[in-house]
Write an enzyme that holds these catalytic residues in place. Structure first.
Site: not given
Ligand code: PA5
Length: 553
Positions: A405, A426, A541
């Site tokens: 990410e 394996h 989303k």
């Molecule tokens: O790294 C990030 O920003 C995301 O993985 C968020 O942690 C994830 O989408 C969860 O978001 P939130 O804490 O707003 O529910």
């Protein structure tokens, strides 16, 4: 043979710890010592940190050597002004060795009283994370990266790069909210004393770090009295319905975690599990069983916390989800699991001191980032995280999110994948050994497992295993690893990196988390990428909300 320092030598060391009675200093040759407060300055010293700080390189005089352990008794004030100046030239710290020592007439009572404990901690800090880059196959010119990496290190520290309002995690191990930490410890005790299950309700950065830590530190079949169940990370009707069924009639608390407070997976799961809890114990009792971690001010979850009066912990504005494991997001569930979150912060602190260091040639964290960058630009597109411990497989999941990410933007980035060996030897072993040359491996290794088992004797030996009789599984696992590295590197030409810790405890894991976050920031900035946003995640989303008929989509 490492040369020992002698009385009256003037030597350069690095300040690695400060106590009210003195400053501890480590040296390249592995020796360590103390500048007693009375040896700091000719003036009255009230606060040692007015003179030296952890991480400073100092020139000191050896007053003597304590017998038995070769600890050095040091003085700053014995040097003149010019000699006392801090050293700009960075030190190279080799593997410390314990060496025998001579006698000394100097008497540092406090040194004697406190040294053993400190020495162990200091050695622990120096050795916290080990790296082995000997199997990367390529001959990488690290020096050619130094200028750029140093600029990036400054950029991280000055908060001047892209995404600079999300750099709170860099100094969090020292800046964390001390009152909140104590409150977390207290609430975790309450949870452990009063419930059988904690439901951790979050997704992505809001649960992966906690799961990675709890699995790694407790193992996958822990007999701890508090069971941890994860929810809010999926829409799966089967998974959620089964968890809800399992929770019926059980005594459970909930830790709902969401920075935005609006993540749909988490919100739906929380609505369901809160409803179940309220039906089971009533609204008032349910309130006492719900702990929320969210933004300080904003979001639907924060509004709900204010209305219901839940115990609330904060994810600071300047720390994003995947960099939040050392905040309440990770620490509260980790503490509920019976683990030592103060030790985890201590490990992260030591890693912060060690790796916030622009002497790139001596910074393994940044060297790892450089190796990643080099491979990215030399025909590799996949970094495969490897572990030989199933309990570490969620560390790989956390790493996949962290790097994926942070870097996967603008058509750039290595795809992070993961395997657990020997299991996956394996299945994917064939591809890694012989398939297309797109990947390198990064092994996350624990040198000494907390439990071990020996292969027993069998009179008949029909399975032919008596040649391993009395051998431990850790020995066999180690040989499997050595054989695999040799096969992948020598025959398969797949570069291998090893990042290891002596043992898996809260201290070392805190250090590892920090090591990888810092490496990730360096690596993303080397690619000219903002490590702290995730614009691509929003597109699915939007489509989903449209299809679900959400207003405004
Ligand atoms: O790294 C990030 O920003 C995301 O993985 C968020 O942690 C994830 O989408 C969860 O978001 P939130 O804490 O707003 O529910």
């Amino acid at each position: 043979m490492t040369e020992l320092y002698k009385e009256n030598d003037i030597v350069i060391g690095k300040v690695t710890g400060i106590q009210n009675y003195g400053a501890f200093v480590s040296f390249e040759n592995g020796q360590i010592g103390l500048i007693h407060i009375s040896e700091i300055s000719a003036k009255f010293v009230k606060n040692i940190e007015d003179y030296v700080k952890v991480g400073d390189q100092v020139r000191v005089k050896v007053l003597g050597i304590e017998d038995k352990n070769n600890y050095l008794k040091l003085s700053l004030k014995a040097l003149n002004d010019r000699e006392r100046q801090k050293i700009k030239k960075p030190l190279i710290f080799n593997k410390p060795k314990r060496v025998r020592v001579l006698n000394s007439e100097h008497d540092f009572e406090k040194l004697r009283l406190n040294l053993d404990n400190w020495i162990n901690k200091s050695l622990e800090e120096q050795n916290m994370i080990k790296t082995d880059f000997t199997n990367i196959i390529e001959n990488i010119n690290f020096e050619s990266y130094c200028y750029r990496a140093k600029q990036i290190n400054d950029m991280i520290n000055n908060k001047s790069g892209a995404g600079n309002d999300f750099l709170g995690w860099t100094t969090w191990p020292k800046d964390y909210d001390k009152e909140e930490l104590e409150r977390m410890v207290k609430c975790a005790k309450y949870v452990r004393d009063n419930y059988d299950i904690l439901v951790v309700c979050g997704i992505g950065g809001s649960y992966l770090g906690a799961k990675a830590a709890i699995d790694a530190l407790r193992g996958l079949y822990s007999d701890d009295k508090l069971e941890i169940i994860y929810l809010g990370q999926t829409f799966s009707p089967l998974y959620i319905a089964q968890v809800m069924n399992y929770l019926k009639e059980k005594k459970f608390a909930i830790n709902v975690i969401s920075k935005s407070g609006t993540t749909t997976e988490t919100s739906i799961a929380f609505r369901l599990v809160k409803d179940l809890l309220e039906k089971q114990v009533g609204k008032d009792e349910a309130r006492k069983s719900i702990f929320a971690t969210t933004d300080k001010e904003r979001g639907a979850l924060k509004t709900l916390c204010n209305t219901e009066g839940y115990e609330t912990f904060v994810l600071p504005d300047d720390i994003g989800g995947r960099y939040s494991v050392l905040t309440a997001v990770g620490l509260f569930p980790i503490a509920c699991a019976g683990l030592d979150i103060k030790e985890m912060i201590r490990g992260a602190y030591d890693a912060m001191i060690k790796y916030d260091n622009d002497d790139i040639m001596n910074n393994d964290c940044y060297k790892y980032a450089i190796i990643r960058d080099y491979f990215y630009h030399h025909n590799k597109s996949v970094e495969l995280f490897v572990t030989y411990e199933p309990s570490l497989s969620h560390i790989s999941e956390w790493l996949k999110q962290l790097f994926g990410e942070s870097e996967g933007k603008e058509g750039k980035g290595l795809l992070p994948g993961s395997v657990t060996f020997s299991t996956d030897l394996h299945s994917l072993g064939q591809f890694i050994q012989d398939g297309s040359h797109i990947l390198f491996e990064t092994i996350v290794k624990v040198e000494n497992p907390s439990l071990d088992i020996e292969v027993p004797h069998d009179d008949a030996d029909l399975d032919g295993l008596n040649y391993l009789e009395g051998k431990t599984l850790s020995f066999i696992n180690e040989k499997a690893m050595q054989g695999t590295i040799k096969a992948h590197v020598e025959d398969g030409k797949v570069p291998n990196i090893v990042i290891s810790v002596d043992k898996m405890d809260a201290y070392h894991l805190g250090g590892l988390f920090y090591f990888f976050m810092r490496a990730c920031a360096m690596s993303a900035y080397l690619l000219d990428i903002n490590p702290f946003n995730q614009p691509g995640v929003e597109i699915y989303k939007r489509n989903m909300f449209h299809l679900l008929g959400k207003k405004g989509y």
